[in-house]
Design a protein around this motif. Structure first.
Motif, PDB file in Angstrom:
ATOM      1  N   GLU A  28      28.457  43.151  31.239  1.00  0.00           N
ATOM      2  CA  GLU A  28      28.468  42.373  30.259  1.00  0.00           C
ATOM      3  C   GLU A  28      27.890  43.188  29.010  1.00  0.00           C
ATOM      4  O   GLU A  28      28.184  43.162  27.855  1.00  0.00           O
ATOM      5  CB  GLU A  28      27.531  41.293  30.271  1.00  0.00           C
ATOM      6  CG  GLU A  28      28.332  40.066  30.873  1.00  0.00           C
ATOM      7  CD  GLU A  28      27.353  39.111  30.904  1.00  0.00           C
ATOM      8  OE1 GLU A  28      27.734  37.936  30.727  1.00  0.00           O
ATOM      9  OE2 GLU A  28      25.936  39.248  31.579  1.00  0.00           O
ATOM     10  N   ASN A  51      35.755  37.949  30.633  1.00  0.00           N
ATOM     11  CA  ASN A  51      35.673  37.333  32.080  1.00  0.00           C
ATOM     12  C   ASN A  51      34.492  36.756  32.214  1.00  0.00           C
ATOM     13  O   ASN A  51      33.512  37.615  32.000  1.00  0.00           O
ATOM     14  CB  ASN A  51      36.277  38.051  33.119  1.00  0.00           C
ATOM     15  CG  ASN A  51      37.728  38.312  33.271  1.00  0.00           C
ATOM     16  OD1 ASN A  51      38.574  37.547  32.615  1.00  0.00           O
ATOM     17  ND2 ASN A  51      38.317  39.164  33.840  1.00  0.00           N
ATOM     18  N   THR A  52      34.300  35.546  32.778  1.00  0.00           N
ATOM     19  CA  THR A  52      32.928  34.749  32.710  1.00  0.00           C
ATOM     20  C   THR A  52      32.126  35.641  34.059  1.00  0.00           C
ATOM     21  O   THR A  52      32.740  35.749  35.001  1.00  0.00           O
ATOM     22  CB  THR A  52      32.818  33.332  33.293  1.00  0.00           C
ATOM     23  OG1 THR A  52      33.626  32.677  31.987  1.00  0.00           O
ATOM     24  CG2 THR A  52      31.564  32.883  33.368  1.00  0.00           C
ATOM     25  N   THR A  53      31.016  36.251  33.733  1.00  0.00           N
ATOM     26  CA  THR A  53      30.079  36.790  34.730  1.00  0.00           C
ATOM     27  C   THR A  53      28.761  37.131  34.112  1.00  0.00           C
ATOM     28  O   THR A  53      28.447  36.666  32.764  1.00  0.00           O
ATOM     29  CB  THR A  53      30.566  38.392  34.799  1.00  0.00           C
ATOM     30  OG1 THR A  53      29.904  39.067  35.856  1.00  0.00           O
ATOM     31  CG2 THR A  53      30.421  39.218  33.528  1.00  0.00           C
ATOM     32  N   THR A  54      27.810  37.489  34.864  1.00  0.00           N
ATOM     33  CA  THR A  54      26.517  37.562  34.536  1.00  0.00           C
ATOM     34  C   THR A  54      26.014  39.005  35.284  1.00  0.00           C
ATOM     35  O   THR A  54      26.275  39.025  36.426  1.00  0.00           O
ATOM     36  CB  THR A  54      25.351  36.586  34.971  1.00  0.00           C
ATOM     37  OG1 THR A  54      26.013  35.325  34.238  1.00  0.00           O
ATOM     38  CG2 THR A  54      24.093  37.032  34.457  1.00  0.00           C
ATOM     39  N   ASP A  55      25.611  39.942  34.504  1.00  0.00           N
ATOM     40  CA  ASP A  55      25.221  41.328  34.927  1.00  0.00           C
ATOM     41  C   ASP A  55      24.074  41.143  35.815  1.00  0.00           C
ATOM     42  O   ASP A  55      23.248  40.249  35.961  1.00  0.00           O
ATOM     43  CB  ASP A  55      24.656  42.041  33.723  1.00  0.00           C
ATOM     44  CG  ASP A  55      25.701  42.683  32.881  1.00  0.00           C
ATOM     45  OD1 ASP A  55      26.721  42.520  33.238  1.00  0.00           O
ATOM     46  OD2 ASP A  55      25.318  43.153  31.761  1.00  0.00           O
ATOM     47  N   GLN A 104      34.356  33.980  28.768  1.00  0.00           N
ATOM     48  CA  GLN A 104      33.060  33.692  27.921  1.00  0.00           C
ATOM     49  C   GLN A 104      33.053  34.752  26.633  1.00  0.00           C
ATOM     50  O   GLN A 104      33.641  35.718  26.570  1.00  0.00           O
ATOM     51  CB  GLN A 104      31.965  34.129  28.817  1.00  0.00           C
ATOM     52  CG  GLN A 104      31.546  35.428  28.873  1.00  0.00           C
ATOM     53  CD  GLN A 104      30.346  35.767  30.015  1.00  0.00           C
ATOM     54  OE1 GLN A 104      29.811  34.768  30.505  1.00  0.00           O
ATOM     55  NE2 GLN A 104      29.848  36.930  30.177  1.00  0.00           N
TER      56      GLN A 104
END
Length: 176
Positions: A28, A51-55, A104
């Protein structure tokens, strides 16, 4: 003055984030770097969609407003931060998450510098994200991320620190 009301979102629980000097940025952070991804010749500008993600190591909260809203102005993050260290920075990223597509889009962001009167002292913070206008479609979610390291956009702190986060809320100016 464009906003006609506010949407106040609160997050349950607590989270802890840790700054590690010389970290490797997550996908991200790299994807949303404005210089490498839109400010240099040969790069593509515009809204950062991924793509939807969270570091890893990033605290995140997601809310479903229930109806379409138009953000108009500067959202305000409020959080109680307890720093174990001498100083720290706290970066915030606000995303539009589309659960239907798994994508996102970065709406806005900001960074806040904390000075610590003494390690372990809780501080109530309030800071604005960059002002923006954004139409959040029906079924979309708002995701707020807080992290002590948003490199390469901002230079990470040289000193290790952990930040306990509680009483998190997001106030979003909206236009009906």
């Amino acid at each position: 003055a464009l906003a006609t009301s506010t949407l106040r979102l609160t997050a349950p629980g607590t989270a802890t984030v840790v700054n590690v000097p010389s970290p490797v940025p997550g996908p991200e952070a790299v994807e949303t770097d404005p210089v490498a991804n839109g400010g240099l010749p040969g790069t593509s500008g515009g809204c950062r969609i991924m793509n939807t993600t969270t570091d890893p190591g990033v605290a995140a909260w997601t809310w479903s407003p229930g109806t379409p809203v138009t953000l108009a102005g500067a959202a305000v993050v409020r959080v109680t931060a307890t720093v174990d260290g001498t100083d720290a920075e706290l970066a915030a990223r606000l995303w539009d998450v589309d659960p239907a597509t798994g994508k996102q889009a970065l709406i806005t962001r900001a960074v806040f510098r904390l000075t610590v009167p003494s390690p372990g002292t809780a501080q109530r913070l309030a800071f604005e994200l960059w002002p923006t206008a954004w139409a959040l479609s029906a079924g979309h979610q708002l995701k707020l991320e807080l992290t002590p390291d948003d490199s390469p956009t901002w230079r990470p702190d040289n000193l290790a620190a952990s930040i306990a986060l509680s009483h998190v809320s997001l106030t979003v100016p909206v236009r009906a």
